[in-house]
Motif scaffolding. Structure first.
Motif, PDB file in Angstrom:
ATOM      1  N   GLN A 104      -0.955   7.068  -6.323  1.00 54.03           N
ATOM      2  CA  GLN A 104      -1.010   5.717  -6.864  1.00 54.03           C
ATOM      3  C   GLN A 104      -2.127   5.643  -7.909  1.00 54.03           C
ATOM      4  N   GLU A 179       2.891   6.281  -8.858  1.00 52.70           N
ATOM      5  CA  GLU A 179       3.068   4.858  -8.599  1.00 52.70           C
ATOM      6  C   GLU A 179       1.981   4.084  -9.333  1.00 52.70           C
ATOM      7  N   HIS A 181      -0.193   0.799  -9.597  1.00 50.62           N
ATOM      8  CA  HIS A 181      -0.629  -0.225  -8.656  1.00 50.62           C
ATOM      9  C   HIS A 181      -0.713  -1.584  -9.355  1.00 50.62           C
ATOM     10  N   ARG A 234       4.029  -0.737  -7.549  1.00 51.16           N
ATOM     11  CA  ARG A 234       3.736  -1.540  -6.358  1.00 51.16           C
ATOM     12  C   ARG A 234       3.378  -2.955  -6.783  1.00 51.16           C
ATOM     13  N   ASP A 267       7.815  -0.874  -4.845  1.00 50.18           N
ATOM     14  CA  ASP A 267       7.105  -0.833  -3.566  1.00 50.18           C
ATOM     15  C   ASP A 267       6.599  -2.255  -3.313  1.00 50.18           C
TER      16      ASP A 267
END
Length: 359
Positions: A104, A179, A181, A234, A267
């Motif tokens: 992340q 990913e 954030h 996310r 996510d």
């Protein structure tokens, strides 16, 4: 076949099962010196144990794209090549166990420069390895938190470049999934929400302006992240502030745009951008937000939030509420949760040769 242990393909990558580990900060890196922000023996042992336990995808904790982007001085970072190479030991081991290594990429924004949670988590200053945080607007997160420095348009462009540079290093470090954030009230989430974004330029005000920074980051990362590798985002699906913050309706709208910009999976978490908010926490309390995105868009989703029971996790997937489940605290309690779940469901999962006596 068990839904939990059905492989899942994204782009050219196949993840062996749907039991995934979300990013969970360990606050265990060195705060300064040559090894600042680099993973160490604790991080290796922590992630290696979950891989040996059968977890299909492990997303390494929020890893800062710059020194001032850390949540605490003790967070991981990937703003230099030394840090990137230090991850190789972990990514190689995870792949050797059949687990997909993810990372992340994060910037903490106005919630940066705080102490470790077990030390109270309060803001720290230069005398404790701290610094002044930055944010879209000079609005502190909570009482007792410093007023962050408002990012200029030029500084925003610098941060976008830092995310791209971090993605390049993550690829060199052996990660297969990246990913971005955008959740929990950290920098990207701060731009998204009118609760924290009070700007009047092209990065504030309207929905289109508030989402601009996030999409610029996505585009910059997608441009350097290989076409055959998945990119996640996310999000906090709601600030839990009714209409005065980021809402579930915003999330559904944004999910479609994220897919158009090359995001492969959302996510879905919630909260974190407003202090003192009452959240109706309970088993699977965030799953409905993931389910709504899945039902109303074409973007795959992963669900997280008090998913602890094998039957509960299997049902979420079997009902089509999510494409995968992310188990946080439960994987802290039981590194071999996936192996135990496979036994209960009569499914197959990777077991290291050294652990065959446990089958």
């Amino acid at each position: 076949m068990s839904s939990l242990f059905e492989p899942y393909a994204l782009r050219s990558l196949t993840i062996p099962n749907r039991v995934w580990m979300p990013p969970m900060c360990q606050y265990s890196a060195a705060p300064e010196g040559a090894g600042a922000g680099a993973p160490n023996d604790w991080h290796f042992a922590h992630y290696a144990a979950r891989a040996a336990g059968g977890t299909g995808l492990i997303i390494v904790e929020a890893t800062a794209v710059s020194a001032e982007g850390r949540i605490s001085p003790y967070d991981l970072g990937i703003w230099n090549d030394t840090q990137a190479q230090a991850f190789r030991r972990t990514t190689d081991f995870l792949k050797g166990q059949g687990t997909v290594p993810g990372i992340q990429l994060a910037h903490a924004g106005r919630k940066a420069s705080t102490d470790r949670p077990w030390k109270g988590g309060a803001p720290v200053g230069p005398d404790a390895h701290g610094w002044r945080p930055v944010a879209p607007s000079p609005v502190p997160f909570d009482e007792g938190h410093p007023v962050p420095s408002e990012l200029s348009a030029e500084e925003i462009r610098t941060v976008v470049g830092q995310f791209a540079d971090a993605a390049r290093r993550a690829l060199d470090a052996g990660f297969e999934v990246a990913e971005i954030h955008g959740a929990h009230g950290y920098l990207i989430g701060e731009f998204l929400s009118p609760h924290s974004n009070r700007r009047t330029d092209e990065y504030g005000g309207s929905y289109e302006n508030r989402t601009r920074f996030a999409l610029e980051v996505v585009d910059a990362v997608r441009a350097v992240w290989p076409d055959d590798k998945p990119l996640f985002f996310r999000i906090s699906a709601t600030d839990w502030l009714a209409e005065s913050g980021w809402t579930a309706d915003d999330t559904v709208r944004f999910a479609t745009e994220l897919k158009e910009h090359g995001i492969d999976l959302l996510d879905v978490s919630t909260g974190g951008n407003a202090a003192g908010v009452r959240i109706p926490v309970g088993p699977g309390y965030q799953v409905p937000f993931a389910a709504r995105v899945k039902a109303e868009t074409e973007l795959p989703v992963a669900a997280v939030g008090l998913i602890t029971d094998v039957e509960q996790a299997e049902k979420i997937l079997a009902n089509g509420e999510a494409d995968a489940v992310l188990l946080g605290r439960e994987l802290l309690r039981d590194p071999s949760w996936a192996r135990r779940a496979a036994r209960e469901l009569g499914a197959d999962v990777h077991v290291p040769d050294q652990y065959h006596r446990s089958v």
